[in-house]
Design a protein around this motif. Sequence first.
Motif, PDB file in Angstrom:
ATOM      1  N   LYS A  89       1.101  -1.214  -0.119  1.00  0.00           N
ATOM      2  CA  LYS A  89       0.001  -0.176   0.308  1.00  0.00           C
ATOM      3  C   LYS A  89       0.554   1.047   0.260  1.00  0.00           C
ATOM      4  CE  LYS A  89      -4.172   1.830   3.025  1.00  0.00           C
ATOM      5  NZ  LYS A  89      -4.477   1.468   3.955  1.00  0.00           N
ATOM      6  N   LEU A  90       1.943   0.956   0.510  1.00  0.00           N
ATOM      7  CA  LEU A  90       2.984   2.099   0.709  1.00  0.00           C
ATOM      8  C   LEU A  90       3.265   2.420  -0.335  1.00  0.00           C
ATOM      9  CD1 LEU A  90       4.407   4.258   2.470  1.00  0.00           C
ATOM     10  CD2 LEU A  90       6.341   2.681   3.390  1.00  0.00           C
ATOM     11  N   ARG A  91       4.268   1.390  -0.787  1.00  0.00           N
ATOM     12  CA  ARG A  91       4.363   1.375  -2.223  1.00  0.00           C
ATOM     13  C   ARG A  91       3.501   2.486  -3.452  1.00  0.00           C
ATOM     14  NH1 ARG A  91       5.609  -0.684  -7.019  1.00  0.00           N
ATOM     15  NH2 ARG A  91       8.249  -1.182  -7.557  1.00  0.00           N
ATOM     16  N   ASP A  92       2.530   1.625  -3.430  1.00  0.00           N
ATOM     17  CA  ASP A  92       1.816   2.828  -4.577  1.00  0.00           C
ATOM     18  C   ASP A  92       1.318   3.263  -3.946  1.00  0.00           C
ATOM     19  OD1 ASP A  92       1.273  -0.334  -5.213  1.00  0.00           O
ATOM     20  OD2 ASP A  92      -0.574  -0.812  -4.576  1.00  0.00           O
ATOM     21  N   TYR A  93       1.332   4.661  -2.889  1.00  0.00           N
ATOM     22  CA  TYR A  93       1.235   5.433  -3.102  1.00  0.00           C
ATOM     23  C   TYR A  93       2.614   6.660  -3.188  1.00  0.00           C
ATOM     24  CZ  TYR A  93       1.270  10.002  -0.413  1.00  0.00           C
ATOM     25  OH  TYR A  93       1.533  11.350   0.162  1.00  0.00           O
ATOM     26  N   TYR A  94       3.403   5.932  -3.009  1.00  0.00           N
ATOM     27  CA  TYR A  94       4.721   6.735  -3.353  1.00  0.00           C
ATOM     28  C   TYR A  94       5.099   6.304  -5.191  1.00  0.00           C
ATOM     29  CZ  TYR A  94       6.602   7.725   1.248  1.00  0.00           C
ATOM     30  OH  TYR A  94       6.778   8.807   1.989  1.00  0.00           O
ATOM     31  N   LEU A  95       4.931   6.022  -5.418  1.00  0.00           N
ATOM     32  CA  LEU A  95       4.307   5.303  -6.455  1.00  0.00           C
ATOM     33  C   LEU A  95       4.024   6.668  -7.729  1.00  0.00           C
ATOM     34  CD1 LEU A  95       4.875   1.536  -7.650  1.00  0.00           C
ATOM     35  CD2 LEU A  95       6.808   3.330  -7.862  1.00  0.00           C
ATOM     36  N   THR A  99       9.411   7.806  -9.027  1.00  0.00           N
ATOM     37  CA  THR A  99       9.442   7.561 -10.087  1.00  0.00           C
ATOM     38  C   THR A  99       9.866   5.856  -9.522  1.00  0.00           C
ATOM     39  OG1 THR A  99      11.855   8.017  -9.962  1.00  0.00           O
ATOM     40  CG2 THR A  99      10.104   9.513 -11.412  1.00  0.00           C
ATOM     41  N   VAL A 100       9.340   5.518 -10.120  1.00  0.00           N
ATOM     42  CA  VAL A 100       9.869   3.847  -9.720  1.00  0.00           C
ATOM     43  C   VAL A 100      11.992   3.856  -9.182  1.00  0.00           C
ATOM     44  CG1 VAL A 100      10.578   1.404  -9.801  1.00  0.00           C
ATOM     45  CG2 VAL A 100       8.605   2.346 -10.930  1.00  0.00           C
ATOM     46  N   ASP A 101      12.289   4.724  -9.985  1.00  0.00           N
ATOM     47  CA  ASP A 101      13.957   4.937  -9.724  1.00  0.00           C
ATOM     48  C   ASP A 101      14.150   5.404  -8.245  1.00  0.00           C
ATOM     49  OD1 ASP A 101      14.434   3.880 -12.069  1.00  0.00           O
ATOM     50  OD2 ASP A 101      15.193   5.506 -13.135  1.00  0.00           O
ATOM     51  N   ASP A 102      12.984   6.325  -7.900  1.00  0.00           N
ATOM     52  CA  ASP A 102      13.289   6.691  -6.919  1.00  0.00           C
ATOM     53  C   ASP A 102      13.149   5.904  -5.172  1.00  0.00           C
ATOM     54  OD1 ASP A 102      13.471   9.486  -7.543  1.00  0.00           O
ATOM     55  OD2 ASP A 102      11.363  10.074  -7.560  1.00  0.00           O
ATOM     56  N   LEU A 103      11.797   5.292  -5.826  1.00  0.00           N
ATOM     57  CA  LEU A 103      12.185   4.345  -5.054  1.00  0.00           C
ATOM     58  C   LEU A 103      13.049   3.224  -5.065  1.00  0.00           C
ATOM     59  CD1 LEU A 103       9.006   5.732  -4.611  1.00  0.00           C
ATOM     60  CD2 LEU A 103       8.381   3.273  -5.097  1.00  0.00           C
ATOM     61  N   ALA A 104      13.609   3.130  -5.775  1.00  0.00           N
ATOM     62  CA  ALA A 104      15.516   2.293  -5.762  1.00  0.00           C
ATOM     63  C   ALA A 104      16.131   2.822  -4.195  1.00  0.00           C
ATOM     64  CB  ALA A 104      16.026   2.245  -6.988  1.00  0.00           C
TER      65      ALA A 104
END
Length: 133
Positions: A89-95, A99-104
């Motif tokens: 849920k948190l990852r979906d929110y941050y997306l 960007t996907v690169d930010d979550l890397a």
Amino acid sequence: MAYGTYREDGDGETQQCCCPDCLLPPDGPPQELYRKAVPAWLGMSMEDLADELGEVEAVEYAKGFAAGFESGLIMAVHRPEWARGFYTKLRDYYLLTHTVDDLADWDVHSERTCQVMPVEIIHMKGYGTDGIT
């Protein structure tokens, strides 16, 4: 009893206590999270954080971060299904806002934390095979 204290045995002899609480260093794992995990996740030293936020604010931020990190670890072990679900849920929110690169960066921070805080399994004589009482 405190770390390194001695207790009286049944025969009047004293010996060092080997219960799990007495074997922990005085600072304990929460202080290790404070000193090592916070800089690993932020990518800056506590001194740099103090320069950026001010000394009092940096300490408050680091204490809050370490306490949250500790609580997250406990939840991940005791309720892994909840932790995994909330992570998704948190990852979906941050997306939505990153960007996907930010979550890397999460993987980079996780690896850095593992490097500065390696975990070793401790087996304690007389306390089960996994070191947990």
